[in-house]
Design an enzyme around this catalytic site. Structure first.
Site, PDB file in Angstrom:
ATOM      1  N   LYS A  79       1.106  -1.503   0.032  1.00 33.56           N
ATOM      2  CA  LYS A  79      -0.314  -0.297  -0.374  1.00 33.56           C
ATOM      3  C   LYS A  79       0.780   1.089  -0.200  1.00 33.56           C
ATOM      4  CE  LYS A  79      -4.374   0.743   0.314  1.00 33.56           C
ATOM      5  NZ  LYS A  79      -5.843   0.656  -0.804  1.00 33.56           N
TER       6      LYS A  79
HETATM    7  P1  NAD Z   1     -13.000   7.801  -3.960  1.00 34.41           P
HETATM    8  O1  NAD Z   1     -11.672   8.600  -2.965  1.00 34.41           O
HETATM    9  O2  NAD Z   1     -12.864   7.750  -5.492  1.00 34.41           O
HETATM   10  O3  NAD Z   1     -14.250   8.234  -2.811  1.00 34.41           O
HETATM   11  C1  NAD Z   1     -14.174   8.172  -1.451  1.00 34.41           C
HETATM   12  C2  NAD Z   1     -15.326   9.490  -0.543  1.00 34.41           C
HETATM   13  O4  NAD Z   1     -15.666   8.664   0.652  1.00 34.41           O
HETATM   14  C3  NAD Z   1     -15.932  10.266  -1.652  1.00 34.41           C
HETATM   15  O5  NAD Z   1     -17.097  10.560  -1.779  1.00 34.41           O
HETATM   16  C4  NAD Z   1     -15.958  11.420   0.170  1.00 34.41           C
HETATM   17  O6  NAD Z   1     -17.166  12.117  -0.026  1.00 34.41           O
HETATM   18  C5  NAD Z   1     -16.070   9.908   0.570  1.00 34.41           C
HETATM   19  N1  NAD Z   1     -15.703  10.315   2.419  1.00 34.41           N
HETATM   20  C6  NAD Z   1     -14.688  10.926   2.335  1.00 34.41           C
HETATM   21  N2  NAD Z   1     -14.309  10.867   4.261  1.00 34.41           N
HETATM   22  C7  NAD Z   1     -15.572  10.974   4.764  1.00 34.41           C
HETATM   23  C8  NAD Z   1     -16.453  10.784   5.323  1.00 34.41           C
HETATM   24  N3  NAD Z   1     -15.729  10.594   6.929  1.00 34.41           N
HETATM   25  N4  NAD Z   1     -17.223   9.999   5.762  1.00 34.41           N
HETATM   26  C9  NAD Z   1     -18.541   9.435   4.417  1.00 34.41           C
HETATM   27  N5  NAD Z   1     -17.986   9.674   3.358  1.00 34.41           N
HETATM   28  C10 NAD Z   1     -16.376   9.931   3.522  1.00 34.41           C
HETATM   29  O7  NAD Z   1     -12.341   5.900  -2.933  1.00 34.41           O
HETATM   30  P2  NAD Z   1     -12.355   5.023  -3.227  1.00 34.41           P
HETATM   31  O8  NAD Z   1     -11.884   4.447  -4.361  1.00 34.41           O
HETATM   32  O9  NAD Z   1     -14.419   4.569  -3.503  1.00 34.41           O
HETATM   33  O10 NAD Z   1     -12.008   4.357  -1.787  1.00 34.41           O
HETATM   34  C11 NAD Z   1     -13.064   4.442  -0.533  1.00 34.41           C
HETATM   35  C12 NAD Z   1     -13.171   3.265   0.483  1.00 34.41           C
HETATM   36  O11 NAD Z   1     -12.879   2.018  -0.871  1.00 34.41           O
HETATM   37  C13 NAD Z   1     -11.659   3.297   1.146  1.00 34.41           C
HETATM   38  O12 NAD Z   1     -11.273   2.937   2.225  1.00 34.41           O
HETATM   39  C14 NAD Z   1     -10.589   2.709  -0.349  1.00 34.41           C
HETATM   40  O13 NAD Z   1      -9.841   1.855   0.796  1.00 34.41           O
HETATM   41  C15 NAD Z   1     -11.601   0.851  -0.438  1.00 34.41           C
HETATM   42  N6  NAD Z   1     -11.078   0.363  -1.447  1.00 34.41           N
HETATM   43  C16 NAD Z   1     -11.083   1.068  -2.588  1.00 34.41           C
HETATM   44  C17 NAD Z   1     -11.078   0.087  -3.941  1.00 34.41           C
HETATM   45  C18 NAD Z   1     -11.179   0.971  -5.446  1.00 34.41           C
HETATM   46  O14 NAD Z   1     -10.301   0.279  -6.434  1.00 34.41           O
HETATM   47  N7  NAD Z   1     -11.060   2.091  -5.475  1.00 34.41           N
HETATM   48  C19 NAD Z   1     -10.222  -0.797  -4.051  1.00 34.41           C
HETATM   49  C20 NAD Z   1     -10.880  -1.056  -2.252  1.00 34.41           C
HETATM   50  C21 NAD Z   1     -10.557  -0.936  -1.420  1.00 34.41           C
END
Ligand code: NAD
Length: 418
Positions: free
Chosen positions: A108
């Site tokens: 990571k």
């Molecule tokens: P992203 O940046 O696209 O979106 C993050 C979202 O979370 C945004 O809408 C933001 O407004 C919201 N957010 C931020 N702080 C917040 C809070 N305190 N309360 C509520 N909402 C909040 O990120 P993503 O890629 O969608 O990732 C989101 C989660 O999914 C993370 O934990 C990430 O590690 C996990 N994840 C993502 C992927 C991927 O392929 N993108 C894969 C596995 C896991």
């Protein structure tokens, strides 16, 4: 962010490893090895800002384990990025890749910055300088980054270009989650959400339930959360609440994906969406629903709010959204939690497909990607479900048993060098 003082992400990850080690009577030497990351990089990212001043950001890349193959994991740009959190997420990536049967170890990375306060030019500079600093440690056979919170296909395009410039030839397979035009895969954008909703459907089916008759609440409206809304709706579920960092919104009659996403695109938030009631993120997690999808940040479901969660099933699209104490409370309250290492694995599964397509130089259709993703998810869900039934344990411990056993076996076969 609703961080609780219960424990840090790394303490949580180590505690989860200890729990499973005890359960499977893990060889103490291998247990000791798995507690420690293989490599920790801390780099300075000095940037000449648009106003002419210099700012120095701190970047991290942690490679936890490479016993099953090169390490794999996302890059996060966020003001809360810390070495502790990156270390935990690198370990979770090792388990995630192993439980899904992928030929990878875990890694990571992240840069501690607030991307919302950076211009596009500054963001590009941060990405390119960070990539340059970690270039000796990444590569298609070494360590393959991908997008995570506040990084996206454009970030991956800059990373790929920077690495390629240093190599003097194009190296698309160094990162995944790239735009299609430069070697990305069909289905990568939606993969995390698709995998999460598919896993939820599988576990609902195992329990005699149907997603088409279910209500869904989603926290976070980025890549994982917004696409989860789109896919759950397409599968026939009623999404009754969603949120982003500014606020949550709810409508018991259901929220339409096209309308909410267009509104967020236009205004920058889901807050004040016409016809819905604004609620806090805290309240959103406590709404009554059949399926709760935390898809934002870590440590959201804690010992404090777990007693008030009223979901029939939780599918963790985010990494580490449930603390260890909360997990125990939810298990006691018979609320099953599909753990992050399964429910959020769709992204890394399709990343693996993207990498394989790049190495082959031959590309699959969207249908092929989707069918293969469902096959991999289905196999993993069935294995985790069977173990949880057989040993009468929660789904997280069952998933960890599968994952840690696979990594431990690889470590045993390879032995300790020298
Ligand atoms: P992203 O940046 O696209 O979106 C993050 C979202 O979370 C945004 O809408 C933001 O407004 C919201 N957010 C931020 N702080 C917040 C809070 N305190 N309360 C509520 N909402 C909040 O990120 P993503 O890629 O969608 O990732 C989101 C989660 O999914 C993370 O934990 C990430 O590690 C996990 N994840 C993502 C992927 C991927 O392929 N993108 C894969 C596995 C896991």
């Amino acid at each position: 962010m609703n961080k609780t003082p219960e424990c840090t992400p790394l303490q949580l990850a180590l505690c989860q490893l200890d729990r499973v080690a005890k359960k499977i009577k893990l060889d103490p030497c291998i247990h000791e090895k798995l507690k420690h990351p293989k490599t920790i990089l801390i780099v300075s990212v000095p940037i000449k800002m648009d106003n002419g001043k210099l700012e120095v950001f701190t970047g991290y890349r942690v490679q936890h384990n490479i016993d099953r193959g090169p390490s794999k994991g996302g890059i996060r740009f966020h003001p809360d990025v810390s070495l502790d959190e990156v270390q935990a997420m690198a370990m979770w990536m090792t388990w995630k890749c192993a439980v899904m049967g992928l030929p990878y170890g875990g890694a990571k990375g992240g840069v501690c910055c607030d991307p919302k306060k950076l211009s596009d030019r500054e963001l590009e500079k941060v990405t390119r300088r960070f990539t340059t600093e970690i270039t000796p440690f990444i590569g298609p056979r070494k360590d393959i980054p991908a997008p995570d919170v506040y990084t996206n296909p454009q970030t991956m395009a800059w990373m790929m270009d920077t690495f390629s410039m240093h190599s003097a030839h194009a190296v698309p397979s160094v990162v995944t989650g790239k735009p299609l035009e430069i070697g990305g895969s069909y289905g990568r954008n939606e993969a995390t959400a698709r995998g999460c909703v598919f896993a939820a459907e599988e576990f609902m089916r195992f329990r005699g339930k149907d997603i088409r008759e279910s209500t869904v609440v989603i926290q976070g409206y980025g890549n994982a959360g917004a696409f989860a809304h789109k896919i759950a709706q397409a599968e026939g579920a009623k999404v009754i609440a969603v949120s982003d960092s500014k606020a949550g919104i709810t409508n018991p009659e259901g929220l339409d994906y096209e309308a909410v996403s267009a509104f967020k695109e236009e205004t920058g938030s889901v807050k004040n969406f016409p016809g819905a009631k604004n609620i806090t993120n805290r309240k959103l997690l406590e709404l009554e629903c059949d399926l709760l999808i935390p898809a934002a940040l870590g440590n959201q479901i804690t010992a404090e709010n777990a007693p008030r969660i009223r979901a029939g099933l939780i599918a963790e699209a985010a990494n580490g959204p449930t603390t260890e104490e909360a997990n125990i409370i939810l298990h006691r309250r018979k609320i099953p939690v599909i753990p992050d290492i399964v429910a959020s694995a769709g992204g890394v599964v399709v990343s693996c497909f993207e990498w394989a397509q790049n190495l082959m130089g031959y590309f699959w259709t969207a249908e092929e990607v989707s069918t293969r993703l469902n096959d991999v998810m289905s196999l993993a869900c069935r294995r985790v479900w069977d173990i949880s039934r057989e040993k009468k344990i929660d789904l997280r411990l069952a998933a960890y048993i599968v994952a840690v056993s696979r990594v431990a076996e690889a470590a045993r076969l390879r032995g300790i060098y020298p």
